[in-house]
Design a protein around this motif. Structure first.
Motif, mmCIF file in Angstrom:
data_model
loop_
_atom_site.group_PDB
_atom_site.id
_atom_site.type_symbol
_atom_site.label_atom_id
_atom_site.label_comp_id
_atom_site.label_asym_id
_atom_site.label_seq_id
_atom_site.Cartn_x
_atom_site.Cartn_y
_atom_site.Cartn_z
ATOM 1 N N ILE A 12 0.870 -1.175 0.000
ATOM 2 C CA ILE A 12 0.000 0.000 0.000
ATOM 3 C C ILE A 12 0.909 1.227 0.000
ATOM 4 C CG2 ILE A 12 -1.792 1.254 1.231
ATOM 5 C CD1 ILE A 12 -2.485 -1.477 2.602
ATOM 6 N N ALA A 13 0.892 1.970 -1.091
ATOM 7 C CA ALA A 13 1.731 3.160 -1.216
ATOM 8 C C ALA A 13 1.061 4.324 -0.487
ATOM 9 C CB ALA A 13 1.961 3.502 -2.679
ATOM 10 N N VAL A 14 1.808 4.945 0.412
ATOM 11 C CA VAL A 14 1.316 6.107 1.154
ATOM 12 C C VAL A 14 2.428 7.133 1.283
ATOM 13 C CG1 VAL A 14 -0.410 4.822 2.499
ATOM 14 C CG2 VAL A 14 1.889 5.104 3.400
ATOM 15 N N GLU A 15 2.055 8.363 1.449
ATOM 16 C CA GLU A 15 3.006 9.447 1.707
ATOM 17 C C GLU A 15 3.078 9.645 3.212
ATOM 18 O OE1 GLU A 15 5.621 12.572 0.433
ATOM 19 O OE2 GLU A 15 4.550 11.154 -0.832
ATOM 20 N N VAL A 16 4.287 9.612 3.773
ATOM 21 C CA VAL A 16 4.468 9.859 5.202
ATOM 22 C C VAL A 16 5.252 11.149 5.388
ATOM 23 C CG1 VAL A 16 4.275 7.440 5.893
ATOM 24 C CG2 VAL A 16 6.523 8.371 5.298
ATOM 25 N N ILE A 17 5.076 11.770 6.547
ATOM 26 C CA ILE A 17 5.692 13.063 6.848
ATOM 27 C C ILE A 17 6.754 12.875 7.924
ATOM 28 C CG2 ILE A 17 5.246 15.392 7.715
ATOM 29 C CD1 ILE A 17 2.358 15.015 6.620
ATOM 30 N N GLY A 28 -5.100 -6.693 10.547
ATOM 31 C CA GLY A 28 -5.804 -6.892 9.292
ATOM 32 C C GLY A 28 -7.295 -6.624 9.352
ATOM 33 N N LYS A 29 -7.793 -6.180 10.492
ATOM 34 C CA LYS A 29 -9.235 -5.971 10.635
ATOM 35 C C LYS A 29 -9.675 -4.525 10.366
ATOM 36 C CE LYS A 29 -10.081 -9.786 13.771
ATOM 37 N NZ LYS A 29 -10.835 -10.558 12.784
ATOM 38 N N SER A 30 -8.736 -3.597 10.342
ATOM 39 C CA SER A 30 -9.071 -2.191 10.165
ATOM 40 C C SER A 30 -9.783 -1.937 8.843
ATOM 41 C CB SER A 30 -7.801 -1.339 10.223
ATOM 42 O OG SER A 30 -8.113 0.011 9.942
ATOM 43 N N GLN A 31 -10.777 -1.076 8.863
ATOM 44 C CA GLN A 31 -11.467 -0.634 7.657
ATOM 45 C C GLN A 31 -10.701 0.497 6.974
ATOM 46 O OE1 GLN A 31 -14.501 -1.923 6.417
ATOM 47 N NE2 GLN A 31 -14.068 -3.524 7.906
ATOM 48 N N LYS A 32 -9.620 0.990 7.624
ATOM 49 C CA LYS A 32 -8.854 2.121 7.102
ATOM 50 C C LYS A 32 -7.417 1.703 6.774
ATOM 51 C CE LYS A 32 -11.588 5.476 9.595
ATOM 52 N NZ LYS A 32 -11.607 6.604 10.499
ATOM 53 N N GLN A 33 -7.244 0.535 6.166
ATOM 54 C CA GLN A 33 -5.919 0.020 5.843
ATOM 55 C C GLN A 33 -5.082 1.063 5.124
ATOM 56 O OE1 GLN A 33 -4.578 -2.812 6.839
ATOM 57 N NE2 GLN A 33 -6.460 -3.519 7.776
ATOM 58 N N PRO A 34 -3.821 1.222 5.449
ATOM 59 C CA PRO A 34 -3.018 0.398 6.342
ATOM 60 C C PRO A 34 -3.016 0.887 7.790
ATOM 61 C CG PRO A 34 -1.574 1.938 5.260
ATOM 62 C CD PRO A 34 -2.976 2.193 4.717
ATOM 63 N N TRP A 35 -3.870 1.847 8.092
ATOM 64 C CA TRP A 35 -3.861 2.464 9.423
ATOM 65 C C TRP A 35 -4.815 1.770 10.386
ATOM 66 C CZ3 TRP A 35 0.341 4.500 8.437
ATOM 67 C CH2 TRP A 35 0.586 5.231 7.284
ATOM 68 N N CYS A 36 -4.475 1.795 11.649
ATOM 69 C CA CYS A 36 -5.297 1.197 12.705
ATOM 70 C C CYS A 36 -6.547 2.049 12.929
ATOM 71 C CB CYS A 36 -4.492 1.118 14.002
ATOM 72 S SG CYS A 36 -5.449 0.506 15.399
#
Length: 94
Positions: A12-17, A28-36
């Motif tokens: 999952i490509a994301v921009e981090v700061i 693996g249960k989060s609806q907001k993957q990849p975040w908890c």
């Protein structure tokens, strides 16, 4: 290897700061993957906090089987019936 319904068999490509702390979903249960999103409650699994060293795009693990959490190491390719490609064999610098 079992998969939760919300895991993704690819990075999952994301921009981090730089300097910001993120909570990577390890269950693996989060609806907001990849975040908890707190869906891990009662699973015995917990999110993995990590602080970005620099501002950039990174590839986080979607399958939750990486050996380098929270970053993707190509394990999803094995789950898909293949092997790790050259990109991951050389090691990712995320």
């Amino acid at each position: 290897m079992t998969q939760d319904k919300n895991t993704i068999k690819k990075p999952i490509a994301v921009e981090v700061i730089a300097g910001k702390t993120y909570m990577w979903c390890a269950c693996g249960k989060s609806q907001k993957q990849p975040w908890c999103d707190g869906s891990h409650v009662g699973t015995g699994k917990f999110p993995l906090p990590f602080t970005a060293k620099e501002t950039k795009a990174v590839h986080l693990c979607g399958c939750k089987h990486t050996g380098h959490a929270p970053f993707c190491d190509g394990t999803h390719q094995i789950l898909n019936g293949g092997g790790r490609d050259e990109y991951f064999q050389k090691g990712q610098s995320d």
